[in-house]
Write a protein that holds these residues in place. Sequence first.
Motif, PDB file in Angstrom:
ATOM      1  N   GLU A  85      85.691 124.956  39.202  1.00 51.84           N
ATOM      2  CA  GLU A  85      86.093 124.684  40.592  1.00 51.84           C
ATOM      3  C   GLU A  85      86.741 125.907  41.227  1.00 51.84           C
ATOM      4  O   GLU A  85      86.531 126.191  42.414  1.00 51.84           O
ATOM      5  N   LEU A  86      87.534 126.623  40.427  1.00 56.10           N
ATOM      6  CA  LEU A  86      88.151 127.850  40.922  1.00 56.10           C
ATOM      7  C   LEU A  86      87.092 128.865  41.324  1.00 56.10           C
ATOM      8  O   LEU A  86      87.176 129.492  42.401  1.00 56.10           O
ATOM      9  N   MET A  87      86.063 129.020  40.515  1.00 53.22           N
ATOM     10  CA  MET A  87      84.996 129.970  40.823  1.00 53.22           C
ATOM     11  C   MET A  87      84.205 129.517  42.049  1.00 53.22           C
ATOM     12  O   MET A  87      83.822 130.345  42.880  1.00 53.22           O
ATOM     13  N   ASP A  88      83.971 128.212  42.157  1.00 53.14           N
ATOM     14  CA  ASP A  88      83.268 127.707  43.339  1.00 53.14           C
ATOM     15  C   ASP A  88      84.070 127.979  44.601  1.00 53.14           C
ATOM     16  O   ASP A  88      83.516 128.349  45.650  1.00 53.14           O
ATOM     17  N   GLU A  89      85.392 127.781  44.521  1.00 52.03           N
ATOM     18  CA  GLU A  89      86.245 128.030  45.677  1.00 52.03           C
ATOM     19  C   GLU A  89      86.246 129.508  46.048  1.00 52.03           C
ATOM     20  O   GLU A  89      86.216 129.870  47.234  1.00 52.03           O
ATOM     21  N   ALA A  90      86.252 130.361  45.017  1.00 55.91           N
ATOM     22  CA  ALA A  90      86.198 131.802  45.285  1.00 55.91           C
ATOM     23  C   ALA A  90      84.880 132.178  45.948  1.00 55.91           C
ATOM     24  O   ALA A  90      84.845 133.004  46.868  1.00 55.91           O
ATOM     25  N   ASP A  91      83.791 131.558  45.521  1.00 58.85           N
ATOM     26  CA  ASP A  91      82.496 131.811  46.161  1.00 58.85           C
ATOM     27  C   ASP A  91      82.535 131.394  47.620  1.00 58.85           C
ATOM     28  O   ASP A  91      82.008 132.089  48.504  1.00 58.85           O
ATOM     29  N   ALA A  92      83.184 130.245  47.875  1.00 53.26           N
ATOM     30  CA  ALA A  92      83.267 129.755  49.252  1.00 53.26           C
ATOM     31  C   ALA A  92      84.102 130.680  50.119  1.00 53.26           C
ATOM     32  O   ALA A  92      83.786 130.926  51.285  1.00 53.26           O
ATOM     33  N   VAL A  93      85.180 131.198  49.542  1.00 48.01           N
ATOM     34  CA  VAL A  93      86.042 132.110  50.295  1.00 48.01           C
ATOM     35  C   VAL A  93      85.297 133.405  50.610  1.00 48.01           C
ATOM     36  O   VAL A  93      85.424 133.964  51.705  1.00 48.01           O
ATOM     37  N   ARG A  94      84.516 133.876  49.653  1.00 46.80           N
ATOM     38  CA  ARG A  94      83.766 135.119  49.881  1.00 46.80           C
ATOM     39  C   ARG A  94      82.659 134.931  50.903  1.00 46.80           C
ATOM     40  O   ARG A  94      82.302 135.851  51.629  1.00 46.80           O
ATOM     41  N   ALA A  95      82.109 133.723  50.975  1.00 50.26           N
ATOM     42  CA  ALA A  95      81.018 133.477  51.912  1.00 50.26           C
ATOM     43  C   ALA A  95      81.573 133.426  53.337  1.00 50.26           C
ATOM     44  O   ALA A  95      82.567 132.758  53.595  1.00 50.26           O
ATOM     45  N   PRO A  96      80.962 134.127  54.271  1.00 55.11           N
ATOM     46  CA  PRO A  96      81.461 134.108  55.658  1.00 55.11           C
ATOM     47  C   PRO A  96      81.228 132.758  56.312  1.00 55.11           C
ATOM     48  O   PRO A  96      80.289 132.037  55.971  1.00 55.11           O
ATOM     49  N   PHE A  97      82.107 132.423  57.223  1.00 53.03           N
ATOM     50  CA  PHE A  97      81.980 131.221  58.044  1.00 53.03           C
ATOM     51  C   PHE A  97      81.958 129.947  57.212  1.00 53.03           C
ATOM     52  O   PHE A  97      81.169 129.035  57.459  1.00 53.03           O
TER      53      PHE A  97
END
Length: 319
Positions: free
Chosen positions: A92-104
Amino acid sequence: MTHVYTGGTAHKGKQPTVAQLRAFAAVAEHLHFRDAAAAIGMSQPALSGAVSALEDALGVQLLERTTRRVLLSPAGERLAVRAAAVLDAVGELMDEADAVRAPFTGVLRLGVIPTVAPYLLPTVLRLVHREYPDLDLQVHEEQTSSLLEGLAAGRLDLLLLAVPLGVPGVVELPLFDEEFVLVTPHEHWLAGRTDIPRDALRELDLLLLDEGHCLRDQTLDICREAGRAGGVPVTTTAAGLSTLVQLVAGGLGVTLLPRTAVRVETGRNDQLATAYFAEPAPMRRIALAMRAGAARQEEFTAFAAALREGVRPLPVWLA
């Protein structure tokens, strides 16, 4: 041959690694070293070593190993559940980091001044729904001073307001310029004109918003530039533009509206008329504002460019 675990006390300072937990979880699921190693793409010796290192770090025996099979020890059965939960949390932490890196994606807390919000938000919301469906837009309507405080404190991410601000540490992303329009009672001598000189403002009964609205300050600046002596005597003020135009319709005076507000605020009252200034008309500039060095600076700059295109159909001049 039975493997005998010789540990018993966790080594102080040692912490399990994610790789060790993943290896143990695979063995706990498959109860077979070869199958577990294949499932997570690890060599069998490396897998065995990772599980042994985890046992050493925890100070407990997790597996009972024989030449024919692998069994979980009582401690292993209990800790396998914990290991799975930890790995899920890491995922979940990695998924959240992916979401943060993704724009918008994620939350965008947008602050908007009251003299912009009702007239620009429909355009902003259409843009977000169409172009950025994964963006969680949260809108806060406040006066300029409160918005700037919120931006500095991190309560807000981006502001939509009139500029220039002249505030250190705040970067302005200009969107458009719009002219001010004079709103009068229908029978007023200036009603319907398209060539009003600015000095006409010197003698008009001008109605203003309450203290704290930047539009009030802009109106006063325009009056000073027009040569209105002694400031603007104010006997009646309003908290919002809708009330202001109703006061005009009631014959208490005239007011200035930004062009984007005119259709909304005057279209529902046939007692109101508009008049336009001769060139150069008094103007205001609307921009997005963000903290200097904001982590999402590139994203906000792209958002400003998209919004600039989105307002093209409005009666404004793109900045």
